[in-house]
Design a protein around this motif. Structure first.
Motif, PDB file in Angstrom:
ATOM      1  N   PHE A  12     -33.471 -73.255  41.729  1.00  0.00           N
ATOM      2  CA  PHE A  12     -34.564 -72.549  42.408  1.00  0.00           C
ATOM      3  C   PHE A  12     -34.155 -72.191  43.842  1.00  0.00           C
ATOM      4  O   PHE A  12     -34.386 -71.074  44.317  1.00  0.00           O
ATOM      5  CB  PHE A  12     -35.821 -73.427  42.444  1.00  0.00           C
ATOM      6  N   PHE A  13     -33.567 -73.149  44.550  1.00  0.00           N
ATOM      7  CA  PHE A  13     -33.097 -72.949  45.922  1.00  0.00           C
ATOM      8  C   PHE A  13     -32.101 -71.797  45.990  1.00  0.00           C
ATOM      9  O   PHE A  13     -32.186 -70.923  46.878  1.00  0.00           O
ATOM     10  CB  PHE A  13     -32.469 -74.261  46.405  1.00  0.00           C
ATOM     11  N   TYR A  14     -31.150 -71.800  45.068  1.00  0.00           N
ATOM     12  CA  TYR A  14     -30.123 -70.752  45.007  1.00  0.00           C
ATOM     13  C   TYR A  14     -30.761 -69.370  44.901  1.00  0.00           C
ATOM     14  O   TYR A  14     -30.399 -68.435  45.641  1.00  0.00           O
ATOM     15  CB  TYR A  14     -29.219 -71.060  43.815  1.00  0.00           C
ATOM     16  N   ASN A  15     -31.724 -69.225  44.007  1.00  0.00           N
ATOM     17  CA  ASN A  15     -32.350 -67.910  43.837  1.00  0.00           C
ATOM     18  C   ASN A  15     -33.225 -67.534  45.020  1.00  0.00           C
ATOM     19  O   ASN A  15     -33.321 -66.349  45.372  1.00  0.00           O
ATOM     20  CB  ASN A  15     -33.140 -67.880  42.530  1.00  0.00           C
ATOM     21  N   ASN A  16     -33.848 -68.511  45.665  1.00  0.00           N
ATOM     22  CA  ASN A  16     -34.586 -68.214  46.891  1.00  0.00           C
ATOM     23  C   ASN A  16     -33.642 -67.687  47.966  1.00  0.00           C
ATOM     24  O   ASN A  16     -33.956 -66.706  48.665  1.00  0.00           O
ATOM     25  CB  ASN A  16     -35.301 -69.461  47.407  1.00  0.00           C
ATOM     26  N   CYS A  17     -32.495 -68.324  48.120  1.00  0.00           N
ATOM     27  CA  CYS A  17     -31.525 -67.902  49.127  1.00  0.00           C
ATOM     28  C   CYS A  17     -30.994 -66.496  48.847  1.00  0.00           C
ATOM     29  O   CYS A  17     -30.658 -65.758  49.786  1.00  0.00           O
ATOM     30  CB  CYS A  17     -30.362 -68.883  49.189  1.00  0.00           C
ATOM     31  N   LEU A  18     -30.927 -66.136  47.568  1.00  0.00           N
ATOM     32  CA  LEU A  18     -30.430 -64.807  47.201  1.00  0.00           C
ATOM     33  C   LEU A  18     -31.541 -63.764  47.158  1.00  0.00           C
ATOM     34  O   LEU A  18     -31.320 -62.630  46.719  1.00  0.00           O
ATOM     35  CB  LEU A  18     -29.718 -64.851  45.852  1.00  0.00           C
ATOM     36  N   GLY A  19     -32.737 -64.140  47.606  1.00  0.00           N
ATOM     37  CA  GLY A  19     -33.845 -63.192  47.652  1.00  0.00           C
ATOM     38  C   GLY A  19     -34.429 -62.858  46.296  1.00  0.00           C
ATOM     39  O   GLY A  19     -34.935 -61.752  46.081  1.00  0.00           O
ATOM     40  N   ARG A  20     -34.414 -63.850  45.383  1.00  0.00           N
ATOM     41  CA  ARG A  20     -34.932 -63.628  44.031  1.00  0.00           C
ATOM     42  C   ARG A  20     -35.985 -64.699  43.700  1.00  0.00           C
ATOM     43  O   ARG A  20     -35.781 -65.535  42.830  1.00  0.00           O
ATOM     44  CB  ARG A  20     -33.786 -63.666  43.015  1.00  0.00           C
ATOM     45  N   PRO A  21     -37.103 -64.685  44.406  1.00  0.00           N
ATOM     46  CA  PRO A  21     -38.093 -65.757  44.247  1.00  0.00           C
ATOM     47  C   PRO A  21     -38.755 -65.806  42.882  1.00  0.00           C
ATOM     48  O   PRO A  21     -39.392 -66.813  42.543  1.00  0.00           O
ATOM     49  CB  PRO A  21     -39.123 -65.451  45.341  1.00  0.00           C
ATOM     50  N   GLU A  22     -38.639 -64.753  42.085  1.00  0.00           N
ATOM     51  CA  GLU A  22     -39.239 -64.750  40.748  1.00  0.00           C
ATOM     52  C   GLU A  22     -38.324 -65.356  39.689  1.00  0.00           C
ATOM     53  O   GLU A  22     -38.751 -65.608  38.559  1.00  0.00           O
ATOM     54  CB  GLU A  22     -39.594 -63.311  40.338  1.00  0.00           C
ATOM     55  N   LYS A  23     -37.081 -65.613  40.041  1.00  0.00           N
ATOM     56  CA  LYS A  23     -36.084 -66.079  39.059  1.00  0.00           C
ATOM     57  C   LYS A  23     -36.140 -67.610  38.990  1.00  0.00           C
ATOM     58  O   LYS A  23     -35.268 -68.323  39.508  1.00  0.00           O
ATOM     59  CB  LYS A  23     -34.687 -65.581  39.460  1.00  0.00           C
ATOM     60  N   LYS A  24     -37.183 -68.132  38.316  1.00  0.00           N
ATOM     61  CA  LYS A  24     -37.451 -69.564  38.335  1.00  0.00           C
ATOM     62  C   LYS A  24     -37.705 -70.165  36.947  1.00  0.00           C
ATOM     63  O   LYS A  24     -38.043 -71.334  36.843  1.00  0.00           O
ATOM     64  CB  LYS A  24     -38.677 -69.852  39.218  1.00  0.00           C
ATOM     65  N   HIS A  25     -37.566 -69.392  35.897  1.00  0.00           N
ATOM     66  CA  HIS A  25     -37.844 -69.909  34.558  1.00  0.00           C
ATOM     67  C   HIS A  25     -36.628 -70.660  34.018  1.00  0.00           C
ATOM     68  O   HIS A  25     -35.479 -70.294  34.274  1.00  0.00           O
ATOM     69  CB  HIS A  25     -38.221 -68.762  33.609  1.00  0.00           C
ATOM     70  N   ILE A  26     -36.904 -71.720  33.264  1.00  0.00           N
ATOM     71  CA  ILE A  26     -35.862 -72.568  32.685  1.00  0.00           C
ATOM     72  C   ILE A  26     -35.970 -72.514  31.168  1.00  0.00           C
ATOM     73  O   ILE A  26     -37.069 -72.586  30.607  1.00  0.00           O
ATOM     74  CB  ILE A  26     -36.013 -74.033  33.141  1.00  0.00           C
TER      75      ILE A  26
END
Length: 453
Positions: A131-145
């Motif tokens: 989740f942190f990685y995608n937040n840092c890359l500006g992708r806050p919606e990319k959180k599904h597992i």
């Protein structure tokens, strides 16, 4: 002379105050547990003096066996020298040296070691890092597992939500809107007439279909155990994991290898993902065999690539604000270092690779027992599935039968771990051919007695 039965009863009275994992809270203290008091080599001894083979290896973890003085002395020496340090603001030599040693053993570019308190916290940290990685890359919606039915990934809120042992989730709250489950890739349950290759391709296609259904822009990670341990030792078809990793790479989905069980020799290698299954994961989790259960310690390995991508995406610092009071605990790290010394000195990985075929052949000799419907073995882990009437399956009835097998084996000197309707084994890696023969002899007797009951 001490009356061991009186001692055992007293321990049971005291144990009533210990709320055990997975305990039926409506019946606390009503089912007296076997009380273990001593251990050595591959054996444990109960409070009545009965010596038994430790078939589950503790809980998949006592890899170098019980009573290893090297680990005991290393822990004692570390306690005398430095019993604790704060991982937030300080470093310690033993934690730093263990991190460097583990990075050198890990596959590919998994050079960043985040220490945790065990397997659940290692997996929880991996998911949080995704989740942190995608937040840092500006992708806050990319959180599904994406996970799988029968998978087990831990007991934190997040990891339990990603676990697919559905029977155990009924009374517990779980995250539901961001967790998705694929069907279990268990070869035994494939349709009649379907080849293993076709079954494998179907399950891989299911992963891709799930990613496309949720949306690749929303799926953060796929998490998978190389062998589904607590699901009953489910060995997926050859090529399945590598094909899943390729699907993940194609859709920019992180592949998290949950090697809490399969690392540190269980399959004959320090890590199984690459060496056994040909997969280079983006993150990898471990625990259990890291210290052979002598101290609680887990670790998350993060690839250099993910760190580099975060660094490239920002002009400011990005703190991964996660951690534990006991991250990199010096005594636990000392246990891990001594544990690895034993692996190297005793050639344990080579021993496992040499003895694993004998272990499998010995267990498959039980296939003539009619109630055994499947024997699954990989490395030094095995699951023997029981079905009293395959034409009319009844999970509760078959679970009760597996429990009877377990009880009978224990009477004759072998601990098992019943997992639903399977009898599961993961003995210490130091086991010999003679000891395997003893295990299988007791297993056969246990099945015979359970059938006669």
């Amino acid at each position: 002379m001490t009356d061991s039965s009186s001692d055992t009863k007293d321990i049971h009275r005291a144990d009533r105050h210990f709320l055990h994992p997975w305990e039926d809270v409506t019946a606390i203290g009503e089912t007296p547990r076997t009380v273990l008091t001593d251990s050595e080599d591959i054996y444990v001894t109960d409070s009545d003096g009965k010596r038994m083979i430790d078939g589950p290896g503790g809980m998949w973890c006592v890899n170098v066996g019980h009573g290893r003085e090297e680990i005991i002395e290393a822990c004692a020496a570390q306690m005398r020298r430095l019993s604790y340090f704060s991982p937030w603001s300080m470093a310690s030599d033993v934690a730093a040296n263990l991190a460097r040693r583990l990075a050198a053993l890990a596959p590919g570019d998994l050079n960043n070691v985040f220490f945790t308190t065990g397997g659940s916290t290692a997996v929880d940290s991996a998911l949080r890092f995704a989740f942190f990685y995608n937040n840092c890359l500006g992708r806050p919606e990319k959180k599904h597992i994406i996970s799988r039915v029968n998978a087990y990934h831990g007991s934190t809120y997040l990891t339990a939500s990603c676990s697919g042992k559905m029977r155990e989730k009924a009374e517990m709250d779980m995250i539901e809107d961001h967790i998705h489950f694929l069907s279990c890739p268990k070869p035994k349950d494939r349709p009649a007439g379907q080849s293993l290759e076709a079954f494998r391709d179907e399950k891989v296609a299911e992963l891709e279909a799930m990613i496309l259904s949720v949306g690749p822009e929303k799926v953060a990670a796929f998490i998978a155990e190389p062998v589904m341990a607590s699901g009953g030792v489910i060995v997926q078809p050859e090529g399945y994991l590598a094909a899943c990793a390729e699907v993940c790479a194609r859709h920019d989905v992180l592949f998290i290898a949950d090697e809490v069980v399969t690392s540190f020799g269980r399959l004959g290698h320090y890590f199984a993902s690459e060496s056994v299954f040909g997969v280079q994961p983006d993150m990898l989790t471990t625990a259990k065999g890291l210290t052979s259960g002598y101290q609680p310690l887990g670790a998350l390995f993060i690839s250099d690539r993910l760190i580099a991508e975060i660094t490239a995406a920002t002009n400011e610092g990005k703190g991964f604000t996660s951690g534990f009071t006991y991250s990199g605990h010096p005594v636990a790290c000392a246990a891990a270092m001594a544990n690895l010394d034993i692996f190297e000195r005793d050639g344990l990985l080579e021993h496992v690779r040499r003895i694993a075929p004998y272990f499998e052949r010995a267990l498959r000799s039980l296939s003539d027992i009619p109630v055994i419907s499947d024997i699954r073995v990989m490395g030094l882990m095995a699951g023997i599935e029981c079905e009293l009437d395959p034409a009319n399956p009844d999970e509760d009835r078959d679970m009760a039968f597996a429990a009877r097998v377990d009880a009978a084996c224990q009477r004759h000197g072998l601990l098992l771990r019943p997992v639903y309707n399977a009898c599961v084994m993961s003995p210490p890696l130091i086991i010999t051919e003679t000891q395997i023969d003893d295990m299988v002899r007791i297993l056969r007797r246990g099945f015979e007695e359970a059938l006669a009951a």
